[in-house]
Design a protein around this motif. Sequence first.
Motif, PDB file in Angstrom:
ATOM      1  N   UNK A   3      51.473 -32.855  62.249  1.00 10.91           N
ATOM      2  CA  UNK A   3      51.317 -34.230  62.723  1.00 10.91           C
ATOM      3  C   UNK A   3      50.470 -34.296  63.979  1.00 10.91           C
ATOM      4  N   UNK A   4      49.688 -35.366  64.082  1.00  6.63           N
ATOM      5  CA  UNK A   4      48.844 -35.565  65.256  1.00  6.63           C
ATOM      6  C   UNK A   4      48.690 -37.039  65.573  1.00  6.63           C
ATOM      7  N   UNK A   5      48.174 -37.321  66.747  1.00 12.41           N
ATOM      8  CA  UNK A   5      47.933 -38.698  67.171  1.00 12.41           C
ATOM      9  C   UNK A   5      46.793 -38.709  68.181  1.00 12.41           C
ATOM     10  N   UNK A   6      45.950 -39.725  68.082  1.00 15.93           N
ATOM     11  CA  UNK A   6      44.859 -39.891  69.039  1.00 15.93           C
ATOM     12  C   UNK A   6      45.400 -40.562  70.299  1.00 15.93           C
ATOM     13  N   UNK A   7      44.943 -40.108  71.438  1.00 15.55           N
ATOM     14  CA  UNK A   7      45.439 -40.678  72.698  1.00 15.55           C
ATOM     15  C   UNK A   7      45.071 -42.144  72.836  1.00 15.55           C
ATOM     16  N   UNK A  29      47.353 -33.416  69.352  1.00 13.70           N
ATOM     17  CA  UNK A  29      46.744 -34.692  69.720  1.00 13.70           C
ATOM     18  C   UNK A  29      45.231 -34.617  69.552  1.00 13.70           C
ATOM     19  N   UNK A  30      44.640 -35.788  69.370  1.00 19.07           N
ATOM     20  CA  UNK A  30      43.197 -35.960  69.494  1.00 19.07           C
ATOM     21  C   UNK A  30      42.948 -36.500  70.902  1.00 19.07           C
ATOM     22  N   UNK A  31      42.044 -35.923  71.622  1.00 19.41           N
ATOM     23  CA  UNK A  31      41.700 -36.456  72.942  1.00 19.41           C
ATOM     24  C   UNK A  31      40.538 -37.424  72.783  1.00 19.41           C
ATOM     25  N   UNK A  32      40.796 -38.679  73.099  1.00 19.36           N
ATOM     26  CA  UNK A  32      39.761 -39.700  73.087  1.00 19.36           C
ATOM     27  C   UNK A  32      38.959 -39.549  74.366  1.00 19.36           C
ATOM     28  N   UNK A 237      46.607 -37.094  61.315  1.00 20.48           N
ATOM     29  CA  UNK A 237      46.618 -37.622  62.677  1.00 20.48           C
ATOM     30  C   UNK A 237      46.430 -39.135  62.683  1.00 20.48           C
ATOM     31  N   UNK A 238      47.167 -39.808  63.527  1.00 18.81           N
ATOM     32  CA  UNK A 238      47.084 -41.258  63.656  1.00 18.81           C
ATOM     33  C   UNK A 238      45.931 -41.648  64.575  1.00 18.81           C
TER      34      UNK A 238
END
Length: 614
Positions: A3-7, A29-32, A237-238
């Motif tokens: 699981x992942x998510x963009x900041x 996480x994805x770093x925006x 990832x979201x």
Amino acid sequence: MRTGIATVCLSGTLKEKMQACAIAGFDGIEIFEQDLVTSPLSPEDVRKMASDLGLGLDLYQPFRDFDGVPEELLQANLRRAEAKFRLMSRLGMDTILVCSNVATATIDDDGLRAEQLSKLADLAKDHGVKVAYEALAWGKYVNDYEHAYRLVDMVDHPNLGTCLDSFHILSRDWDTAPIEALNPEKVFFVQVADAPKLSMDVLSWSRHYRVFPGEGQFDLAKFMGHVVRAGYTGPISLEVFNDVFRQSDVERTAIDAMRSLIWLEEQSAAWLATQDAAVRRRYPMELATLPKVAEPAGFNFAEVKADDTAGLEKLLGQLGFDYQGRHRTKAVQLWSMGHARVIVNEQAPLHTEPAIAALGFDVDSPVIASARAQQLKAPVVPRKVQADEEVFQGIAAPDSTEIFLCQGNPDGTAAWTHEFGESGEFGAGLEQPSGQTAVIDHVNLAQPWQHLDEAVLFYTSALALHPLPYAEVASPTGLVRSQVMETSDAAVRLVLNLAPMTQQAPQEHIAFAVPDLVATARAARDRGLEFLQIPANYYEDLDARFHLDPQFLATLKDLNLLYDRDADGEFLHFYTATVGSVFFEMVERRGNYQGYGAPNAPVRHAVQYEQSHH
């Protein structure tokens, strides 16, 4: 499933976002880019913090407007890319998202695009970086994921792959079945987002109205099923751009986001099971499932809480409810009419206005249902019990309403009612009802503006309710968004209302269904019930719309009853005055009417507004 998510999904600083993601249980996480650029943390600090929190740094994004450009601009883009690759090395990241060009592309030539992407891939290889090329739905020349993949395939470079984003695919109604034919080694990343179906330009839709899976109307389970069948094993990832989420509590939003991926994982497994029913197949990505629960069979009780409950007691007595006495160990009362049970809780802080505090639902197995809800990140509600008292499994809804999962009996009775004594002084002075029957028909809950989407996902995932298309109702203070959540047999109906921000005290109500509303209304009037006074203009309009029998219309007007009719049946209902933030509704459904008298809602809002200001 990783699981992942963009900041970009969350509010706060990069440090706060990372901490919230770790608390919520994300793998990475994805770093925006903007979050890093505006952070006082150095890339090395971010790298160490991620390691300390147990978070992977899965994707750096976005790198924009690279391809389809003249040679001079290409060289500038390559210099820009190399700077980002060096930065990624300091972060310890190896994958970057490159979006299809929307602004600077002037040459529509796939051969040129492939040549330029090949140069980018060569440069990325020198720095140990993988490039995930994504087709934006509004890309100038490349806006289709299959087109983006063809370019990747043309280049055929180990450092160039594609990124699949559910929003860019589903917002354009692209077919998702071809995903299964993609080489999984060329799919470097998968992003997911849900959204309501809206009629607007896709860029604005994307930038402001994405939501987490389960909170919109996209078929994400099917999308994910095709991704799994393709053999993809990387992060899911979201990436959600939403104005409300970026103003809400960061930790709470992160937990809601994690709940959405847990739900999506289960739904995707279920979709695959239906597709592969004849042949049991195993895929490289394993999808976890949750404890299975059936829909609630009905409402067990509703609880209203206040420090001064006299007004509630009077109202219930006038409606015809029986007072069943006090609880033997708690300062609460039980009132009932048939199988409609209302708990009046006196254990509220001083000056607490009456409000709906809890709902009980009949479920097959409260322990299993509670375990499922807890795996979906629902907070547990502690409840003190004495010996020989019913042990309720409790969880908290997003609006803080306590949800109790009760063991229902087939005959609609509740075992815990023996904990209450015989009628006593609280029933004195009220005319005893004539033994009429009733059930809780629906409950209307006001939702904080920033938590409606979260509530929809909560009731969908934890309680197996189904969201109906939302409606908007006019009120003197603005539009009220009304979201109905139901079981498939409508035994449980829950209405979530997002009131205008200008409305200071949002109102909630409990509706009870009776077999004869006219008789119920007359008996309640004889007991002195104060009805919501409906204007004469309403009845003139009613007659014009439905051409009702004059005597029936006179009865409606005399008793302040409201009426609606559709092809399936009729609906009669009336409202009481409001006590605190709570009022009651009595309804009668004739035939197979399944609605809520929606045409009458603006009348109720207007009358309640008028009364509250005089």
